[in-house]
Design a protein around this motif. Structure first.
Motif, mmCIF file in Angstrom:
data_model
loop_
_atom_site.group_PDB
_atom_site.id
_atom_site.type_symbol
_atom_site.label_atom_id
_atom_site.label_comp_id
_atom_site.label_asym_id
_atom_site.label_seq_id
_atom_site.Cartn_x
_atom_site.Cartn_y
_atom_site.Cartn_z
ATOM 1 N N ASN A 197 0.882 -1.351 -0.059
ATOM 2 C CA ASN A 197 0.075 -0.037 -0.090
ATOM 3 C C ASN A 197 0.980 0.973 -0.173
ATOM 4 O OD1 ASN A 197 -0.770 2.103 2.192
ATOM 5 N ND2 ASN A 197 -2.416 1.931 0.935
ATOM 6 N N CYS A 215 3.097 3.989 -6.753
ATOM 7 C CA CYS A 215 2.512 2.648 -6.699
ATOM 8 C C CYS A 215 2.459 1.938 -8.105
ATOM 9 C CB CYS A 215 0.886 2.864 -6.577
ATOM 10 S SG CYS A 215 0.216 3.317 -4.754
ATOM 11 N N VAL A 251 -1.548 -4.447 -5.176
ATOM 12 C CA VAL A 251 -1.126 -2.986 -4.631
ATOM 13 C C VAL A 251 -1.929 -2.194 -4.540
ATOM 14 C CG1 VAL A 251 0.323 -0.942 -5.440
ATOM 15 C CG2 VAL A 251 1.113 -3.253 -6.014
ATOM 16 N N CYS A 293 -3.616 1.463 -4.031
ATOM 17 C CA CYS A 293 -3.102 2.786 -3.999
ATOM 18 C C CYS A 293 -3.985 3.814 -3.278
ATOM 19 C CB CYS A 293 -2.984 3.212 -5.392
ATOM 20 S SG CYS A 293 -2.110 4.966 -5.616
#
Length: 349
Positions: free
Chosen positions: A38, A45, A60, A62
């Protein structure tokens, strides 16, 4: 016999310096793999996804950590969090918990309490120890201890580990109380010092390397740099009156400071305005982002996404990739019960 695998979650992941070190840690029979990460910055990101988990972009998140649903992230064996350092840096006001960023470490504590990983790595600037008259660091250590971990905090001077940059970072390794492993700080003995010239020139940066575009320098900056010798800055050089800086009360040593080619670089930061780009020792220019990335020990095939300014910030905020690798390898050796050269932690709880 199959490898023992630790799945790694990251908060405040940045562009992937810690992750690269974790994924490339080389200890027989042990491996760290990416689980989730994160960060709140979109280009950061994108960089992380491109280099660490291109086949799993949905891992991931963001999002602003204030509204991130930790429960959706999933179980992990290990946690890394380089919580934002702005309010603990000695370069800034050192507001600590009184600042916007100081309390963000608590989200790492929340993740520890939620997922109970076997171990964690937390990272911040060396100035964290003195923020709020020393009370902030004690509070952070207490919260980590109360989450159920034995801690080994240490101030790592990365230039002592063969990193071509004087970069000092507080790194805390925590191992869960119910596990019979004792982490020790890896010794810097045996690492050869690396100069910034060696890091940037050996081997030469390929002509088609990403993130290697030059910054356009104004005629005045070029003229000023002509008077600044390697290792000098705008205040220690013998500048003619028309090229001197009219800065009152602040003579920051990195303003228009040239690198000394025979030493490690001074600390790479995320800033770039006001003469803080980091300047070549002989050419009258700022370093390219790829040269800065080399001083942060990212490989040349590590591609940073975003504008030139966004990339500069990402590189400056990252943990040196090969420095992270050294520490992660020490963690894996601890769990594998492989002896390694160690030293006493320089920071006691």
């Amino acid at each position: 016999m199959s490898d023992i695998i630790f799945t790694l979650g990251e908060l405040f992941c940045g562009p992937g310096g810690l992750a690269w070190g974790a994924m490339n840690a080389d200890v027989p029979g042990m491996k760290i793999i990416h689980a989730w990460a994160n960060d709140y910055d979109e280009s950061t990101c994108q960089t992380y996804t491109h280099n660490i988990c291109p086949d799993n972009p949905n891992s991931v998140y963001c999002e602003d950590v204030h509204i991130l649903d930790l429960a959706k992230l999933g179980d992990i064996d290990a946690l890394a969090f380089g919580f934002p350092c702005n309010d603990f840096s000695v370069v800034g006001e050192q507001l600590g918990f009184k600042g916007k960023f100081g309390p963000l470490y608590s989200y790492g504590i929340n993740a520890l309490n939620m997922y109970h990983p076997k171990w964690f790595l937390a990272e911040n600037v060396g100035g964290i120890k003195s923020a709020n008259e020393g009370t902030a660091f004690k509070r952070i250590l207490a919260d980590m201890t109360n989450a159920g971990y034995r801690l080994v905090p240490n101030l790592y001077r990365f230039e002592e580990y063969g990193i071509p940059q004087a970069r000092h970072r507080m790194i805390i390794i925590g191992i869960r109380n119910d596990l019979p492993y004792e982490f020790k700080v890896p010794s810097p003995n045996g690492y050869e010092p690396m100069t910034c010239r060696s890091a940037i020139e050996i081997p030469p940066i390929p002509a088609d390397a990403p993130n290697n575009e030059h910054t356009r320098q104004s005629p005045q900056v070029v003229e000023r740099l002509k008077y600044i010798k390697p290792g000098q800055n705008a205040f220690t050089a013998d500048l003619p009156p028309e090229l001197r800086l009219n800065v009152k009360g602040a003579k920051i040593s990195q303003i228009y400071k040239r690198l000394d080619p025979n030493k490690p670089s001074y600390t790479i930061t995320g800033s770039g305005g006001g003469g803080t780009h980091v300047y070549h020792w002989s050419e009258n220019r700022a370093l390219t982002n790829r040269e800065r990335a080399r001083l942060q020990t990212f490989p040349d095939d590590f591609v940073f996404e975003g504008s030139k300014e966004e990339v500069r910030k990402q590189i400056g905020m990252a943990v040196p990739a090969r420095g992270a690798k050294i520490i992660f390898e020490a963690v894996l050796k601890t769990f594998a019960r492989i002896p390694y050269d160690s030293v006493d932690a320089s920071i006691k709880e």
